[in-house]
Motif scaffolding. Structure first.
Motif, PDB file in Angstrom:
ATOM      1  N   ASN A  69      -4.367 -26.527 -18.105  1.00 49.98           N
ATOM      2  CA  ASN A  69      -5.732 -26.688 -17.624  1.00 49.98           C
ATOM      3  C   ASN A  69      -5.686 -27.032 -16.132  1.00 49.98           C
ATOM      4  O   ASN A  69      -5.896 -28.181 -15.756  1.00 49.98           O
TER       5      ASN A  69
ATOM      6  N   SER B 259     -13.548 -21.936 -10.694  1.00 51.38           N
ATOM      7  CA  SER B 259     -12.905 -22.776 -11.703  1.00 51.38           C
ATOM      8  C   SER B 259     -13.606 -22.625 -13.039  1.00 51.38           C
ATOM      9  O   SER B 259     -14.832 -22.732 -13.120  1.00 51.38           O
TER      10      SER B 259
ATOM     11  N   SER C  71      -6.409 -27.701 -12.242  1.00 55.22           N
ATOM     12  CA  SER C  71      -7.557 -28.141 -11.438  1.00 55.22           C
ATOM     13  C   SER C  71      -7.889 -27.048 -10.419  1.00 55.22           C
ATOM     14  O   SER C  71      -7.159 -26.058 -10.282  1.00 55.22           O
ATOM     15  N   HIS C  72      -8.963 -27.258  -9.678  1.00 54.60           N
ATOM     16  CA  HIS C  72      -9.341 -26.262  -8.672  1.00 54.60           C
ATOM     17  C   HIS C  72      -8.245 -26.102  -7.622  1.00 54.60           C
ATOM     18  O   HIS C  72      -7.892 -24.979  -7.250  1.00 54.60           O
ATOM     19  N   HIS C  73      -7.691 -27.201  -7.167  1.00 55.39           N
ATOM     20  CA  HIS C  73      -6.609 -27.143  -6.176  1.00 55.39           C
ATOM     21  C   HIS C  73      -5.395 -26.383  -6.729  1.00 55.39           C
ATOM     22  O   HIS C  73      -4.792 -25.563  -6.028  1.00 55.39           O
ATOM     23  N   GLU C  74      -5.053 -26.623  -7.994  1.00 58.52           N
ATOM     24  CA  GLU C  74      -3.939 -25.911  -8.624  1.00 58.52           C
ATOM     25  C   GLU C  74      -4.244 -24.426  -8.769  1.00 58.52           C
ATOM     26  O   GLU C  74      -3.368 -23.577  -8.611  1.00 58.52           O
ATOM     27  N   ARG C  75      -5.490 -24.079  -9.037  1.00 59.37           N
ATOM     28  CA  ARG C  75      -5.884 -22.671  -9.120  1.00 59.37           C
ATOM     29  C   ARG C  75      -5.734 -21.977  -7.765  1.00 59.37           C
ATOM     30  O   ARG C  75      -5.326 -20.822  -7.690  1.00 59.37           O
TER      31      ARG C  75
END
Length: 151
Positions: free
Chosen positions: A15, A66, A17-21
């Motif tokens: 799952n 996201s 996060s936006h930063h990880e995406r």
């Protein structure tokens, strides 16, 4: 089929996060051969260069969504600004998937044997800009002046 990426980052999860995406999107476009830079000055997460940024302008801005949640006001604002910026907007979504298929992007951690697959969705929103179309210029004499003419 995408090459397997190895990383020691902590963003490999089910799952992200936006930063990880955004980090995953950066890796994804790098595997496709683009040079990826921050898109902050253009109001998006990433910009893509087909070659060295000192030699070419970027043709694409990437907006990462996201959980497939799209703020249509943001999309409308970005889409309108792309024509002025001479870029095309790419809406990018990435989500974990349990199995590998032709649309998956595989990421592995260097420290473990775990490989996660992500399903990638890209949507290009057209603007007045046509990427990779470069007009041939010649000079024409008009009276006593030399002017550039576009074809």
């Amino acid at each position: 089929k995408f090459p397997l990426l190895y990383t020691n980052c902590l963003f490999i999860c089910m799952n992200p996060s936006h930063h990880e995406r955004v980090l995953l999107a950066r890796k994804y476009f790098q595997t496709k051969g683009y040079r990826v830079h921050s898109g902050l000055q253009f109001g998006c997460e990433l910009v893509l260069y087909a070659d060295d940024p000192d030699r070419v302008h970027s043709d694409f801005c990437v907006h990462v969504v996201s959980d497939a949640r799209v703020n249509w006001m943001t999309i409308q604002t970005l889409a309108r600004s792309m024509a002025i910026l001479h870029k095309q907007l790419i809406i990018f979504d990435i989500k974990p998937t349990p199995s590998e298929n032709k649309n998956t992007f595989a990421v592995a951690n260097e420290d473990s044997e775990r490989i996660l697959h992500y399903e990638v969705s890209e949507l290009a929103i057209a603007s007045g800009h046509a990427p990779f179309r470069h007009k041939r210029q010649t000079t024409v004499k008009v009276g006593g002046q030399v002017k550039k003419q576009k074809f």
